[in-house]
Design an enzyme around this catalytic site. Structure first.
Site, PDB file in Angstrom:
ATOM      1  N   LYS A 240      -1.010  -9.485   3.052  1.00 24.66           N
ATOM      2  CA  LYS A 240      -0.338  -8.943   4.230  1.00 24.66           C
ATOM      3  C   LYS A 240      -1.279  -7.975   4.926  1.00 24.66           C
ATOM      4  CE  LYS A 240       2.968  -5.716   4.110  1.00 24.66           C
ATOM      5  NZ  LYS A 240       2.491  -4.704   5.079  1.00 24.66           N
TER       6      LYS A 240
ATOM      7  N   ASP B 158       0.832  -1.204   0.000  1.00 24.07           N
ATOM      8  CA  ASP B 158       0.000   0.000   0.000  1.00 24.07           C
ATOM      9  C   ASP B 158       0.869   1.257   0.000  1.00 24.07           C
ATOM     10  OD1 ASP B 158       0.957  -0.133   2.567  1.00 24.07           O
ATOM     11  OD2 ASP B 158      -0.994  -0.009   3.554  1.00 24.07           O
ATOM     12  N   SER B 159       2.195   1.069   0.064  1.00 26.32           N
ATOM     13  CA  SER B 159       3.118   2.191  -0.133  1.00 26.32           C
ATOM     14  C   SER B 159       2.962   2.794  -1.525  1.00 26.32           C
ATOM     15  CB  SER B 159       4.561   1.737   0.079  1.00 26.32           C
ATOM     16  OG  SER B 159       4.821   0.524  -0.604  1.00 26.32           O
TER      17      SER B 159
ATOM     18  N   ASP C  49      -0.954  -6.287  -0.200  1.00 24.42           N
ATOM     19  CA  ASP C  49      -1.325  -5.591   1.033  1.00 24.42           C
ATOM     20  C   ASP C  49      -2.836  -5.386   1.101  1.00 24.42           C
ATOM     21  OD1 ASP C  49       0.426  -4.934   3.064  1.00 24.42           O
ATOM     22  OD2 ASP C  49       1.304  -3.245   1.988  1.00 24.42           O
TER      23      ASP C  49
ATOM     24  N   GLU D  93      -1.545  -5.305   8.585  1.00 25.31           N
ATOM     25  CA  GLU D  93      -0.742  -4.620   9.594  1.00 25.31           C
ATOM     26  C   GLU D  93      -1.355  -4.717  10.982  1.00 25.31           C
ATOM     27  OE1 GLU D  93       0.096  -0.570   8.706  1.00 25.31           O
ATOM     28  OE2 GLU D  93       1.026  -0.987   6.776  1.00 25.31           O
TER      29      GLU D  93
ATOM     30  N   GLU E 177       9.110  -3.670  11.092  1.00 25.75           N
ATOM     31  CA  GLU E 177       9.473  -2.376  10.505  1.00 25.75           C
ATOM     32  C   GLU E 177       9.898  -1.376  11.572  1.00 25.75           C
ATOM     33  OE1 GLU E 177       7.846   1.083   7.439  1.00 25.75           O
ATOM     34  OE2 GLU E 177       6.625  -0.704   7.790  1.00 25.75           O
TER      35      GLU E 177
END
Length: 387
Positions: free
Chosen positions: A185, A116-117, A155, A187, A255
């Site tokens: 993925k 999602d970056s 993501d 978070e 991270e």
């Protein structure tokens, strides 16, 4: 009246061609072994053709989820577990479109993350929050077309899995079925997110966890701040990673945490850790495609480029130089030259073309065409002479 078309000649027989009726041997003729073999081949061709016609999806696709996997062609979870067991580091790089996916694929990277970056490095946002699931699916689809070797992980963007486990499973299913990913993925380590991870795994979808700095949680973190810098925060990182492992995650991203914290988590877990700004003691590493290539030098990007990123190239400088050179050649009319003007028209056809333009009353156009033809011919002679 109907037009009668000539009968087509019989095409050459192929593996999937339907045999002519007289090519099928009746049972009473099976005494002839050669005829029996011919009939066997014919029936095999019919069965193969039937299998093709019964499916409306490409032959190499079993269903609309993860791509067909082969140990010799594609990285699987089994491959990653084997590497982890042997103590071999795992490489992971983000990609967001077809060209970047091809680059990651050709480099032999183990895992390709459609992160999602993309919100920041592709769409110019200050955070990852604005990107939607539909937009992520578009990025996933492009990457899936370009990367055939690495394990593909998509993501789940902010807002696509927090409401309930059902929402999380529905979003994860879309990432596999529509996006062509192999895994997802998500978070964070809040109880609801750990439950969501467990529900997705129970639905038969591989999940990668993500702890430490979780960009989707900057609202409560107060910005992009490292985690694990005090005792309670460090313990929380390890405990959250363990909880995600218990939920069934096959790997966990760490991270922006201190190296000792990452080392502790890596030691405590039985699954691989993938570090990003977490030091050298993780099971593997991940970097953002644009960051490691040094693609962007815009002040906005410089503001969000993380301290931990190593630039392995300065591709942005090369791109800027190429674009500036292109602009200068366009303005000086040196591009396109003869070598980049490949499509020709004979002198005879030019004359005919000029006459037609004049007949249509387009005298200025005829003059322009004549001058262009003369210019191209002259430039071609000079080019061939200098060569």
């Amino acid at each position: 009246m109907y037009t009668v078309f000539p009968r087509r000649e019989k095409p050459q027989e192929s593996a999937y061609s339907i045999p002519e009726p007289d090519a099928i041997i009746e049972p009473q003729n099976y005494k002839n072994s050669e005829a029996a073999a011919k009939n066997s081949n014919a029936m095999r061709g019919l069965r193969q053709l039937a299998r093709r016609l019964l499916s409306n999806v490409p032959e190499n696709t079993v269903y609309g989820g993860p791509k067909q996997q082969s140990p010799s062609q594609r990285v699987t979870l089994a491959n990653l577990r084997q590497k982890h067991a042997r103590g071999e580091p795992i490489s992971m790089v983000t990609a967001y479109d077809y060209p970047s996916a091809v680059h990651v694929d050709q480099a032999g990277i183990d895992i390709c993350l459609v992160g999602d970056s993309a919100a920041m490095v592709v769409h110019g946002h200050d955070t990852t929050l604005p990107v939607t699931l539909d937009l992520m699916l578009s990025h996933c689809q492009a990457v899936a077309r370009g990367a055939t070797r690495p394990l593909l992980v998509g993501d789940l963007p902010f807002g696509s899995y927090e409401s309930s486990s059902n929402q999380a499973v529905d979003s994860a299913v879309r990432v596999l079925k529509e996006g062509g990913m192999d895994a997802i993925k998500l978070e964070g380590g809040a109880p609801s997110r750990i439950s969501a991870a467990g529900a997705i795994v129970e639905a038969g979808i591989a999940v990668m966890g993500h702890v430490g700095l979780t960009p989707q949680a900057i609202s409560v973190l107060g910005g992009f701040r490292p985690q694990g810098k005090n005792i309670s925060s460090a313990v929380k990182v390890v405990e959250t990673a363990l909880a995600l492992q218990e939920a069934g995650c096959f790997s966990v991203v760490l991270e922006c945490v201190p190296a000792p914290v990452a080392a502790a988590a890596t030691s405590a877990l039985q699954i691989p850790t993938i570090g990003i700004g977490a030091g050298p003691f993780c099971s593997g590493q991940v970097l953002v495609y644009h960051d490691l290539l040094g693609m962007l030098q815009h002040p906005h990007h410089a503001k969000v480029t993380p301290k931990f990123c190593k630039q392995y190239a300065r591709v942005g400088d090369v791109i800027n130089k190429a674009l500036l050179e292109y602009k200068q050649e366009v303005e000086s009319k040196t591009f396109p030259g003869p070598s980049h003007t490949p499509y020709k028209i004979t002198a005879k056809d030019v004359d005919g073309f000029l006459k037609e333009l004049q007949r249509l009353g387009l005298n200025d156009a005829a003059t322009a065409a004549a001058e262009a033809a003369e210019n191209i011919e002259s430039s071609s002679k000079q080019s061939s002479g200098s060569g």
